[in-house]
Design a protein around this motif. Sequence first.
Motif, PDB file in Angstrom:
ATOM      1  N   GLY A 132     -42.868 -31.033 -53.671  1.00  0.00           N
ATOM      2  CA  GLY A 132     -41.793 -30.456 -52.698  1.00  0.00           C
ATOM      3  C   GLY A 132     -41.368 -29.740 -52.737  1.00  0.00           C
ATOM      4  N   VAL A 133     -40.489 -28.946 -52.256  1.00  0.00           N
ATOM      5  CA  VAL A 133     -39.185 -27.986 -52.424  1.00  0.00           C
ATOM      6  C   VAL A 133     -37.775 -29.372 -52.914  1.00  0.00           C
ATOM      7  CG1 VAL A 133     -37.599 -26.073 -52.154  1.00  0.00           C
ATOM      8  CG2 VAL A 133     -39.918 -26.194 -51.281  1.00  0.00           C
ATOM      9  N   LEU A 134     -37.519 -29.039 -53.899  1.00  0.00           N
ATOM     10  CA  LEU A 134     -36.195 -30.022 -54.094  1.00  0.00           C
ATOM     11  C   LEU A 134     -35.068 -29.914 -53.340  1.00  0.00           C
ATOM     12  CD1 LEU A 134     -36.051 -31.739 -56.416  1.00  0.00           C
ATOM     13  CD2 LEU A 134     -34.325 -30.175 -57.253  1.00  0.00           C
ATOM     14  N   ASP A 135     -34.544 -31.369 -52.920  1.00  0.00           N
ATOM     15  CA  ASP A 135     -33.416 -30.942 -51.776  1.00  0.00           C
ATOM     16  C   ASP A 135     -33.422 -30.300 -50.952  1.00  0.00           C
ATOM     17  OD1 ASP A 135     -32.289 -32.975 -53.978  1.00  0.00           O
ATOM     18  OD2 ASP A 135     -31.521 -30.671 -54.715  1.00  0.00           O
ATOM     19  N   ALA A 136     -34.779 -30.272 -49.811  1.00  0.00           N
ATOM     20  CA  ALA A 136     -35.129 -29.121 -48.804  1.00  0.00           C
ATOM     21  C   ALA A 136     -35.481 -30.479 -48.103  1.00  0.00           C
ATOM     22  CB  ALA A 136     -36.013 -28.433 -48.839  1.00  0.00           C
ATOM     23  N   GLU A 137     -35.195 -31.363 -47.866  1.00  0.00           N
ATOM     24  CA  GLU A 137     -35.661 -32.330 -46.920  1.00  0.00           C
ATOM     25  C   GLU A 137     -34.619 -32.895 -45.528  1.00  0.00           C
ATOM     26  OE1 GLU A 137     -34.178 -35.549 -50.011  1.00  0.00           O
ATOM     27  OE2 GLU A 137     -34.802 -33.276 -50.231  1.00  0.00           O
ATOM     28  N   ALA A 138     -34.623 -33.168 -44.564  1.00  0.00           N
ATOM     29  CA  ALA A 138     -34.563 -33.463 -43.052  1.00  0.00           C
ATOM     30  C   ALA A 138     -32.556 -34.260 -43.556  1.00  0.00           C
ATOM     31  CB  ALA A 138     -35.066 -33.507 -41.868  1.00  0.00           C
ATOM     32  N   GLU A 139     -32.093 -33.912 -42.928  1.00  0.00           N
ATOM     33  CA  GLU A 139     -31.080 -34.667 -42.958  1.00  0.00           C
ATOM     34  C   GLU A 139     -30.180 -34.618 -41.697  1.00  0.00           C
ATOM     35  OE1 GLU A 139     -28.003 -32.000 -45.152  1.00  0.00           O
ATOM     36  OE2 GLU A 139     -29.501 -32.603 -47.361  1.00  0.00           O
ATOM     37  N   PRO A 163     -35.361 -20.259 -44.988  1.00  0.00           N
ATOM     38  CA  PRO A 163     -35.718 -19.745 -44.046  1.00  0.00           C
ATOM     39  C   PRO A 163     -36.919 -19.767 -43.583  1.00  0.00           C
ATOM     40  CG  PRO A 163     -34.653 -18.466 -45.805  1.00  0.00           C
ATOM     41  CD  PRO A 163     -35.406 -20.020 -46.084  1.00  0.00           C
ATOM     42  N   SER A 164     -38.398 -19.975 -43.803  1.00  0.00           N
ATOM     43  CA  SER A 164     -39.324 -19.840 -43.499  1.00  0.00           C
ATOM     44  C   SER A 164     -39.743 -21.525 -42.949  1.00  0.00           C
ATOM     45  CB  SER A 164     -39.857 -19.174 -44.308  1.00  0.00           C
ATOM     46  OG  SER A 164     -40.304 -20.113 -45.787  1.00  0.00           O
ATOM     47  N   ALA A 165     -39.297 -22.255 -43.398  1.00  0.00           N
ATOM     48  CA  ALA A 165     -40.076 -23.914 -43.309  1.00  0.00           C
ATOM     49  C   ALA A 165     -40.171 -23.817 -41.934  1.00  0.00           C
ATOM     50  CB  ALA A 165     -38.704 -24.372 -44.225  1.00  0.00           C
ATOM     51  N   LEU A 166     -40.816 -24.645 -41.687  1.00  0.00           N
ATOM     52  CA  LEU A 166     -41.378 -25.005 -40.514  1.00  0.00           C
ATOM     53  C   LEU A 166     -41.614 -26.553 -40.858  1.00  0.00           C
ATOM     54  CD1 LEU A 166     -42.738 -24.737 -37.302  1.00  0.00           C
ATOM     55  CD2 LEU A 166     -44.910 -25.102 -38.061  1.00  0.00           C
ATOM     56  N   ARG A 217     -43.016 -21.526 -47.595  1.00  0.00           N
ATOM     57  CA  ARG A 217     -43.876 -19.646 -48.223  1.00  0.00           C
ATOM     58  C   ARG A 217     -43.378 -20.379 -49.324  1.00  0.00           C
ATOM     59  NH1 ARG A 217     -41.386 -14.995 -45.605  1.00  0.00           N
ATOM     60  NH2 ARG A 217     -42.981 -14.425 -43.640  1.00  0.00           N
ATOM     61  N   ASP A 218     -42.008 -21.436 -49.581  1.00  0.00           N
ATOM     62  CA  ASP A 218     -42.270 -21.569 -51.534  1.00  0.00           C
ATOM     63  C   ASP A 218     -42.506 -23.114 -51.847  1.00  0.00           C
ATOM     64  OD1 ASP A 218     -40.277 -19.842 -51.455  1.00  0.00           O
ATOM     65  OD2 ASP A 218     -38.066 -21.153 -51.159  1.00  0.00           O
ATOM     66  N   GLY A 219     -42.951 -24.270 -50.665  1.00  0.00           N
ATOM     67  CA  GLY A 219     -43.915 -24.771 -50.965  1.00  0.00           C
ATOM     68  C   GLY A 219     -43.924 -25.828 -49.866  1.00  0.00           C
ATOM     69  N   PRO A 220     -44.591 -27.073 -49.697  1.00  0.00           N
ATOM     70  CA  PRO A 220     -44.241 -28.250 -49.101  1.00  0.00           C
ATOM     71  C   PRO A 220     -43.040 -29.010 -49.320  1.00  0.00           C
ATOM     72  CG  PRO A 220     -46.047 -28.820 -50.692  1.00  0.00           C
ATOM     73  CD  PRO A 220     -45.561 -27.444 -50.810  1.00  0.00           C
TER      74      PRO A 220
END
Length: 416
Positions: A132-139, A163-166, A217-220
């Motif tokens: 997973g993308v580092l430090d990109a989790e929900a807060e 920005p492209s994250a769903l 686009r950068d990964g999960p």
Amino acid sequence: MANKSNVLHSLMLIFITWRGSKRCCAMTVDPPEDLAVLDSGRLGQMQITWNPPGSLTKMTKCLPQYQLEYFNTYKNNWETLRTPMRTYSTQFDPSKDVHIRVYTILNGECTNNTMVMSKNCTETILKPPSTGVLDAEAEAFICVYHNMENLECSWTRSLKTPPSALQNLYFWHKSLDQAVECPSYLLSGGIRKGCNFPEKSLPEFTDIYFCVNGSSRDGPLKATFFSLQIQNQVKVTAPDKLHLQTSSDTELEFHWENPAGRLPAHCLEWEVRHRHVGADGKISLNHIHTEKPRLTLPFSNSSERNCFQVRSRLNSYCVDQSFWSDWSHETCHPDLENRESTLGPEMNFVSIYIYIAVVIIVILVVSLCVWAAVNMRKSGPQKKVDSLLPKLLTNNLTRRVSKIYSGKKICTDVVV
């Protein structure tokens, strides 16, 4: 001699018992084998299994028991239980380490009814996935159970979320076979920021587990997990029907109505914010806690002003925690707004009379102007003829005078 034989007999029994207990205490047992943890696909619901040690395969006089210890990642403490079973299911936070250990216990005829537990244990530690993308989790995940009618959960994006994250939300509780996705997402600028659950779609007094994950686009995106019971997330609607009056010259009564809905009245507690403005203009603020929707305060000076606001929540006797409602609108005594409103109709009537008078005057002026314009059009030619008569008369008189005095000397000096 009989007494001596009895003493010797007793000593022999004590010695035999001591030797038996020594053998029992010297007995050891091996820890369980084949410890495994299986993920059931229910947002952290894990099934723990193990087998008895091989050294106890042929033992028939004692049925082994087991002591299971695991670290509860939601409560942040160790849980301990004893069971004769070789399997156990419980919930973990998959985003944290899963730490489990199991001991073997013997107690029965084989141990002379003395409990013996293995000195060693079988343990395992499961690490969360590092994908997973580092430090990109929900807060800042939070759920609010509005008036015990519908649940709304929300979260914020990390600054490093692409920005492209769903992002997606899944939930599970014991009444579901598998995790289920959010029934209705809340959007902000086309981006998912939360989930709305219809009324009665989630059970109360039941642990509910949530997971927010996503793709980009950068990964999960790294998944985050949360657990709660919805009755502990209640936020009550702010009271909107407030009543303030004086019951006598010495008392001020303030009461309000319970919020509409399925909120149990006996579970509500209230906080009143009292703002007092003295006759000298000095302001004091006081907060009063009450378990009833009414309040009586001393009242002594009509030149003073008392204003009140109320908020409420469910008390600790009914739920473990809850949110305070918003503050109600402010109501005051004396109510200056009511005074203005009482004068308002009179002022409105005066204004209406003025408007009517102005309209009548305007209509009269316009009518007069129209009437004058019409009359001027009708009398225009006659006025022109009348204006020519003086000129004609003047010309005729001049001609006659010139004829009379023609050929005669006329004196230029005239005395009047």
